[in-house]
Design a protein around this motif. Structure first.
Motif, short mmCIF file in Angstrom:
data_model
loop_
_atom_site.label_atom_id
_atom_site.label_comp_id
_atom_site.label_asym_id
_atom_site.label_seq_id
_atom_site.Cartn_x
_atom_site.Cartn_y
_atom_site.Cartn_z
N VAL A 1 0.85 -0.98 0.18
CA VAL A 1 0.08 -0.05 0.02
C VAL A 1 0.94 1.53 -0.08
O VAL A 1 1.85 1.08 0.76
CB VAL A 1 -0.99 0.05 1.28
N GLY A 2 0.64 2.07 -0.87
CA GLY A 2 1.24 3.33 -0.63
C GLY A 2 0.16 4.56 -0.63
O GLY A 2 -1.08 4.42 -0.92
N PHE A 3 0.66 5.63 0.28
CA PHE A 3 -0.15 6.90 0.29
C PHE A 3 0.47 8.16 -0.16
O PHE A 3 1.54 8.21 0.03
CB PHE A 3 -0.48 7.02 1.70
N ILE A 4 -0.06 8.78 -1.36
CA ILE A 4 0.54 9.88 -1.77
C ILE A 4 -0.30 11.19 -1.21
O ILE A 4 -1.51 11.23 -1.57
CB ILE A 4 0.51 9.68 -3.34
N THR A 5 0.41 11.90 -0.57
CA THR A 5 0.05 12.99 0.22
C THR A 5 0.44 14.34 -0.14
O THR A 5 1.34 14.90 0.88
CB THR A 5 0.22 12.55 1.89
#
Length: 335
Positions: free
Chosen positions: A257-261
């Motif tokens: 999982v990746g979070f692009i913030t």
């Protein structure tokens, strides 16, 4: 006899902006055209201008120069949607054949992946990101403007079979639309062994004025995912735009999982991206105004000196951080 002096090859000078960031990642927007009208991306009245787009020859000249002279090794094709270009396979083949290109990727809505994934791979494409904002048919139709969820899901399955673990799902999270669908999307990604990336909504494009009421920060995304996740294990920090984790699901499976913030915790200090749009506009930053145009340096023939002057003048305008409010519409320059 006196031997001639050996000439040491000149050290390649990587172009840097005023803040010491070098270009390492080229993102080429092949077209403004797209078959969808995603609510956060493309205004309902935005047309599909196809005139004056860079040709396959011109894209190749730009990429080859940046690889040879600037050391660029990573290229991503965006849009609009790249599949709207009838010469997409030709473009992929040309860019993949450039010596030194280590990574050629594409971001797409996935509508044509089922029919073309194998051809893309055979042409030289190495990775693909597919936009998928919901597994609910009605929600998907509202968010994309098309009742085409089944086509995207079929495309992801074919792409996963063709590219293996080199497929990623991109999910833009919009409050009151798909936040509660995140656990199902995570389980779906785990089922197929593909990485999923949850992306914060940016104040640009059609939802710019409504951004504050639709924005979901990473912390709220993580809260919504608690229903499916037992444990998060962080990957080591890297220059990637996403903060990446191994999510251990409550049933014991794992998912990447990746979070692009870009809004709650931006990654501007590590940004090595350069965007060139289909009309030749140079975007040093996704959310800022274009900083010049290289079209007259590539047409009617490629002029390396002029290209460098135009490109570097634009790249030097890159700010330390992106502005809060975006200038462009996403479909004009890709992600």
């Amino acid at each position: 006899m006196r031997l001639p002096l050996l000439q040491t090859p000149p050290t390649r000078r990587l172009p840097m902006d005023r803040h010491g960031r070098a270009i390492g990642y080229l993102r080429l927007s092949l077209t403004r055209a797209c078959h969808l009208r995603c609510m956060y991306c493309r205004p309902a009245l935005d047309a599909n201008p196809a005139s004056n787009e860079l040709t396959a020859d011109e894209f190749e000249s730009i990429a080859r120069h940046l690889v040879d002279q600037y050391g660029v090794r990573k290229i991503r094709l965006t849009g609009g949607d790249p599949s709207a270009r009838k010469d997409l396979l030709n473009i992929i083949e040309r860019l993949a054949a450039i010596p030194g290109v280590d990574d050629l990727a594409m971001t797409t809505h996935g509508l044509s992946l089922a029919a073309n994934a194998r051809a893309y791979a055979e042409a030289g494409l190495r990775r693909v990101n597919v936009s998928l904002d919901s597994l609910d048919r009605a929600t998907f139709a509202v968010m994309t403007g098309a009742d085409a969820l089944w086509r995207v899901l079929e495309g992801i399955d074919l792409a996963a079979g063709t590219f293996g673990g080199r497929v990623k799902i991109n999910t833009v999270v919009v409050k009151d639309h798909n936040l509660h669908h995140l656990p199902d999307l995570l389980r779906y990604a785990a089922d197929r062994g593909v990485e999923i990336r949850f992306i914060e909504l940016m104040p640009m494009g059609p939802l710019a004025e409504a951004w504050e009421g639709r924005f979901v920060p990473e912390s709220e995304m993580r809260g919504a995912l608690d229903a499916a996740v037992d444990r998060w294990t962080a990957y080591p920090a890297s220059a990637d735009s996403a903060r990446r984790y191994i999510a251990t699901l409550r049933d014991g499976r794992e998912a990447n999982v990746g979070f692009i913030t870009p809004m709650s915790c931006n990654f501007c200090s590590n940004c090595d991206r350069l965007r060139i749009a289909s009309d030749g506009s140079v975007y040093p930053c996704l959310m800022d105004r274009p900083a010049g145009n290289v079209l007259r340096a590539v047409r009617p023939g490629f002029n390396a000196g002029m290209f460098d002057r135009l490109l570097l003048a634009g790249y030097d305008a890159k700010q330390a951080e992106h502005p809060h409010d975006g200038y462009a519409t996403m479909t004009h320059i890709g992600g």
